[in-house]
Design a protein around this motif. Structure first.
Motif, mmCIF file in Angstrom:
data_model
loop_
_atom_site.group_PDB
_atom_site.id
_atom_site.type_symbol
_atom_site.label_atom_id
_atom_site.label_comp_id
_atom_site.label_asym_id
_atom_site.label_seq_id
_atom_site.Cartn_x
_atom_site.Cartn_y
_atom_site.Cartn_z
ATOM 1 N N LYS A 1 0.836 -1.205 0.000
ATOM 2 C CA LYS A 1 0.000 0.000 0.000
ATOM 3 C C LYS A 1 0.874 1.261 0.000
ATOM 4 O O LYS A 1 0.545 2.257 -0.644
ATOM 5 N N ALA A 2 2.002 1.175 0.693
ATOM 6 C CA ALA A 2 2.894 2.346 0.792
ATOM 7 C C ALA A 2 3.743 2.536 -0.468
ATOM 8 O O ALA A 2 4.399 3.565 -0.629
ATOM 9 N N ALA A 3 3.739 1.536 -1.362
ATOM 10 C CA ALA A 3 4.647 1.575 -2.520
ATOM 11 C C ALA A 3 4.318 2.714 -3.482
ATOM 12 O O ALA A 3 5.210 3.377 -4.000
ATOM 13 N N LYS A 4 3.058 2.938 -3.733
ATOM 14 C CA LYS A 4 2.595 3.994 -4.659
ATOM 15 C C LYS A 4 3.389 3.989 -5.967
ATOM 16 O O LYS A 4 3.866 5.030 -6.433
ATOM 17 N N GLY A 5 3.548 2.796 -6.499
ATOM 18 C CA GLY A 5 4.207 2.660 -7.810
ATOM 19 C C GLY A 5 5.723 2.743 -7.775
ATOM 20 O O GLY A 5 6.384 2.645 -8.804
ATOM 21 N N ARG A 6 6.313 2.938 -6.601
ATOM 22 C CA ARG A 6 7.775 3.133 -6.550
ATOM 23 C C ARG A 6 8.544 1.811 -6.487
ATOM 24 O O ARG A 6 9.719 1.740 -6.821
ATOM 25 N N TYR A 7 7.916 0.764 -5.995
ATOM 26 C CA TYR A 7 8.574 -0.550 -5.877
ATOM 27 C C TYR A 7 7.503 -1.628 -5.842
ATOM 28 O O TYR A 7 6.315 -1.314 -5.708
ATOM 29 N N THR A 8 7.904 -2.879 -5.981
ATOM 30 C CA THR A 8 6.940 -3.969 -5.828
ATOM 31 C C THR A 8 7.385 -4.892 -4.695
ATOM 32 O O THR A 8 8.574 -4.995 -4.391
ATOM 33 N N VAL A 9 6.386 -5.515 -4.073
ATOM 34 C CA VAL A 9 6.652 -6.568 -3.104
ATOM 35 C C VAL A 9 6.593 -7.856 -3.922
ATOM 36 O O VAL A 9 5.554 -8.188 -4.483
ATOM 37 N N LEU A 10 7.718 -8.536 -4.058
ATOM 38 C CA LEU A 10 7.753 -9.689 -4.978
ATOM 39 C C LEU A 10 6.758 -10.766 -4.558
ATOM 40 O O LEU A 10 6.650 -11.117 -3.376
ATOM 41 N N THR A 11 6.050 -11.296 -5.553
ATOM 42 C CA THR A 11 5.102 -12.385 -5.301
ATOM 43 C C THR A 11 5.857 -13.717 -5.357
ATOM 44 O O THR A 11 6.987 -13.778 -5.860
ATOM 45 N N ASP A 12 5.205 -14.764 -4.858
ATOM 46 C CA ASP A 12 5.830 -16.092 -4.923
ATOM 47 C C ASP A 12 6.141 -16.472 -6.368
ATOM 48 O O ASP A 12 7.162 -17.100 -6.651
ATOM 49 N N ASN A 13 5.243 -16.085 -7.281
ATOM 50 C CA ASN A 13 5.467 -16.398 -8.696
ATOM 51 C C ASN A 13 6.700 -15.718 -9.243
ATOM 52 O O ASN A 13 7.518 -16.334 -9.937
ATOM 53 N N GLN A 14 6.854 -14.433 -8.927
ATOM 54 C CA GLN A 14 8.047 -13.707 -9.387
ATOM 55 C C GLN A 14 9.308 -14.329 -8.796
ATOM 56 O O GLN A 14 10.306 -14.511 -9.492
#
Ligand code: AMP
Ligand code: ZN
Ligand code: ZN
Length: 399
Positions: A287-300
């Motif tokens: 929620k805090a990312a605002k397009g600046r980074y991603t929280v990697l998913t298990d798939n990634q």
């Protein structure tokens, strides 16, 4: 007649066995840290261009994830993915050991690693090996070191490295190493400080290019079957400090420990943290990312071969260039690497010598394929399972 036939058979067996055993080829493997795939043209590296043109060039070389120095050097030298050789970043923690690793820690404790580095593979099969620096080349993998090696010092003179390489190759045959390895950090250091496009980076490329030109000339003069393989570990992206992401401004949670800055943040759950705690912290960070980074998913993570194994973090924040994570405020550098693969992260591959074809360019090659390639050139066998079938680099070989 019968005798002749048997002798002929025996002779062919002996010759064949000899060919398998030891190819008479020497390999000099050089790593130019942070030498991006396009620096030869971009920064006018004339000597490297010539060495590549007369031999084999990989138009780009794909590093392993993450595109950092230690994971990639260990992958090149073991043929294993980071989750398998164990060095999953330059700095990381191991939740099972309740201990953290940082660059060079293997000198005192090689239990951080798995795999058989090329220098040991050579030594185990009767060849001598020598390293004038390579990440963790002074560690005792399975109790062994290269026959000749040095402890790392960033400040050791570059010209001395060339002198030592030549001296090793002038040793009498019984002591002479057939695998000689060295490492040069300059282009990476300057690339971080000034960025990949800077005049200073061009000068660093020119300086290293002159050293490589000198090395090639002096190797030629030795009149041995020497193959020069020049690689890098990753590329370099431009960073905009004013787009830094301050970790101090992100949601905090004392059930977690945050490790690393730069393109990625590794977050480890403390003991007794539940799966629900992890999910809820991930959600707050997203929620805090605002397009600046991603929280990697298990798939990634699976795609990057970076599943959670107790070292790779319970949560990974990954950003893209020109952004980079700072502890607080802004980062103080203009270039970095450690991003997921893109052209900017692509590395360099050049090979020149009697074992290699002349004047060919290969499509994108894979750095995990260097291990079986060099083993083949030296005529030594792989003694363990690796994460490569060599496919992208077999076409580099003459036979
Ligand atoms: P990176 O942060 O990924 O750019 O890492 C590059 C840094 O690793 C350079 O500044 C080198 O000085 C350092 N380095 C390279 N080889 C070694 C080594 N064998 N031991 C400790 N540090 C090293
Ligand atoms: Zn590097
Ligand atoms: Zn670097």
């Amino acid at each position: 007649m019968k005798f002749l036939l048997i002798s002929a058979l025996l002779l062919s067996f002996v010759t064949h066995a000899h060919a398998l055993q030891n190819s008479n080829n020497t390999v000099v493997l050089i790593s130019l840290d942070g030498f991006r795939w396009d620096y030869i043209e971009k920064h006018g590296a004339k000597n490297l261009a010539k060495i590549a043109k007369q031999g084999v060039r990989g138009s780009k070389m794909q590093p392993v994830y993450p595109t950092k120095t230690f994971p990639n050097h260990l992958s090149i030298i073991t043929g294993l993915l980071p989750i398998n050789h164990g060095v999953v970043d330059n700095r990381f923690c191991d939740t099972k050991r309740a201990e953290c690793y940082s660059m060079g820690k293997g000198r005192d404790d090689s239990t951080w690693f798995n795999g058989i580095p090329l220098w040991n593979l050579a030594t185990m099969q009767g060849l001598k090996s020598a390293t004038y620096f390579w990440p963790e080349s002074d560690a005792r993998f399975n109790g062994m070191t290269p026959d000749y090696y040095y402890h790392y010092s960033k400040h050791s003179d570059y010209q001395n490295r060339i002198e030592q390489i030549i001296q090793w190759l002038k040793l009498p045959a019984p002591q002479r190493p057939q695998l000689v390895i060295s490492y040069f950090s300059l282009v990476d250091s300057i690339g971080h400080k000034y960025g990949p496009d800077a005049e200073q980076t061009k000068q660093a490329v020119q300086q290293v290019d002159a050293l490589m030109g000198q090395l090639q000339q002096r190797l030629d003069a030795l009149e041995q079957e020497i193959n020069l393989v020049i690689v890098s570990d990753h590329g370099m992206s431009t960073v905009e400090p004013n787009q830094s992401i301050a970790i101090s401004n992100l949601p905090k949670d004392d059930k977690f420990m945050v490790k690393n800055t730069g393109p990625r943040v590794l977050i480890y759950a403390n003991e007794n943290t539940t799966a629900a705690d992890i999910s809820s912290y991930k959600a707050r960070l997203s929620k805090a990312a605002k397009g600046r980074y991603t929280v990697l998913t298990d798939n990634q993570r699976a795609q990057y071969h970076y599943q959670n194994n107790g070292r790779t973090g319970d949560i990974i924040l990954q950003t893209t260039a020109p952004r980079s994570f700072a502890d607080s405020g802004e980062v103080n550098y203009l270039g970095t690497h450690g991003y997921a693969y893109s052209d900017d992260m692509a590395a360099t591959f050049i090979a020149n010598g009697p074992a290699f074809k002349q004047g060919i360019t290969l499509d994108k090659v894979n750095n995990l394929d260097i291990y079986p390639l060099i083993a083949k050139v030296l005529g030594i066998e792989l003694l363990s399972k690796i994460d490569s079938d060599g496919a992208t680099l077999w076409p580099a070989l003459k036979n």
